[in-house]
Design an enzyme around this catalytic site. Sequence first.
Site, mmCIF file in Angstrom:
data_model
loop_
_atom_site.group_PDB
_atom_site.id
_atom_site.type_symbol
_atom_site.label_atom_id
_atom_site.label_comp_id
_atom_site.label_asym_id
_atom_site.label_seq_id
_atom_site.Cartn_x
_atom_site.Cartn_y
_atom_site.Cartn_z
ATOM 1 N N TYR A 70 9.085 99.903 33.930
ATOM 2 C CA TYR A 70 10.150 98.967 34.523
ATOM 3 C C TYR A 70 10.348 99.293 35.769
ATOM 4 C CZ TYR A 70 14.360 95.860 34.514
ATOM 5 O OH TYR A 70 15.405 94.849 34.676
ATOM 6 N N PHE A 74 13.502 87.308 41.941
ATOM 7 C CA PHE A 74 14.761 87.538 41.415
ATOM 8 C C PHE A 74 14.882 88.575 40.263
ATOM 9 C CE2 PHE A 74 18.097 86.404 38.403
ATOM 10 C CZ PHE A 74 19.297 86.575 39.384
ATOM 11 N N TRP A 75 15.827 89.289 40.419
ATOM 12 C CA TRP A 75 16.079 90.301 39.519
ATOM 13 C C TRP A 75 17.561 90.470 39.342
ATOM 14 C CZ3 TRP A 75 15.877 96.298 40.989
ATOM 15 C CH2 TRP A 75 15.728 97.180 39.923
ATOM 16 N N MET A 113 4.663 88.090 32.655
ATOM 17 C CA MET A 113 4.251 88.232 31.341
ATOM 18 C C MET A 113 2.730 88.372 31.301
ATOM 19 S SD MET A 113 6.570 85.722 29.255
ATOM 20 C CE MET A 113 8.418 85.719 29.243
ATOM 21 N N GLY A 142 9.553 87.405 36.333
ATOM 22 C CA GLY A 142 8.902 88.190 35.220
ATOM 23 C C GLY A 142 7.411 87.870 35.698
ATOM 24 N N VAL A 150 15.033 83.401 28.613
ATOM 25 C CA VAL A 150 15.498 82.751 29.804
ATOM 26 C C VAL A 150 15.128 81.358 29.971
ATOM 27 C CG1 VAL A 150 15.254 82.854 32.279
ATOM 28 C CG2 VAL A 150 15.385 85.179 31.146
ATOM 29 N N ARG A 205 2.347 77.671 26.244
ATOM 30 C CA ARG A 205 0.955 77.910 25.746
ATOM 31 C C ARG A 205 0.617 77.671 24.573
ATOM 32 N NH1 ARG A 205 -1.032 82.123 28.923
ATOM 33 N NH2 ARG A 205 0.065 82.194 31.066
ATOM 34 N N ASN A 223 9.472 78.859 26.385
ATOM 35 C CA ASN A 223 9.867 79.162 24.917
ATOM 36 C C ASN A 223 10.461 80.573 25.141
ATOM 37 O OD1 ASN A 223 7.271 80.006 25.836
ATOM 38 N ND2 ASN A 223 7.253 80.986 23.646
#
Length: 329
Positions: free
Chosen positions: A55, A265-266, A243, A241, A156, A176, A153
Amino acid sequence: MSDNLVARYSVNGNPVEVLEIVNEPQPQPSSGEILIEMLYASINPSDINMLEGTYGIKATLPAIAGNEGCGKVLSLGSGVTGFKTGDLVKPPASRGTWRQRLTCPASECIRLPESLSPENASMIYVNPPTAWRMLHDTVKLQPGEWVIQNAANSAVGRSVIQIAKALGWRTINLVRREELVSELRELGGDIVAVEDPDLSKKIKEWTGGKPPRLALNAVGGDSASLLAKCLADGGHHVTYGAMSKQPLKLSNGFLIFKNITFHGFWMTRWYKNAAAAERDALFNELAMLFAAGKLKIAIDKIFPLAEAKTAVGAALQEKRGGKILLKLN
């Protein structure tokens, strides 16, 4: 109240392997502190990343896992004001939320709206606020405008769909897997489509010639590039993000010819900079949406804290029906 279980990790690595459930002494509040009995905690990708050590911030080890959750105030230390026994509260993420009881300075805790159920309260700190802030802080959207996002999906993504619908904005939602299309349409997604490199050609048709000015990216790689292709000239592309674990692929043309602005953005940064009144206003807005039935977060399964390792394994599975929660007491 003999047990006080905590989910702890002393090294980073495979989340299921490094997590351990131990019993710690019962805490007692000192001056200025409150004692909280934790009720529920959610398992988020950031929790998994913290366990892995990947992280954006790293915990000082050993550490208690979890950054989101809620509890009720059991008792107050001397000098505490602004809280009372029974209040629903969010403890600071730095204390770790996957535990049964904890003490912390009252000044670091957030009192949550009483209208929230404990389950919803345990999920109100990360995903819905991320969706809300991204929809409000980058572009001043007008009624009826379009927003496009990938990973629709995700937790968020689902919050984006519902908040946008409640506030009068329309969403294009990329996924996806075909089986997600009807589900997200039922949730309120205006357009739901499986990612395809040629989708950008359909944007004009979908939007009546007014492509979105805001794109929300949680994936990276080719998926992020597809969002940029779909944006209007002068649009804004927000990454929150990664992913796919792939870097952004930015064509020079996105900058030169489309004049797209790329943002990161965090949510953690927003909380760090927000005044208490801003934070409280955000939670009150979200609580009203929950109360009105306009914002719902699906829960796949709830595990007791003693089964936290199994719960983390379930959270790592891609095909889930919602969030994984821990019931802490």
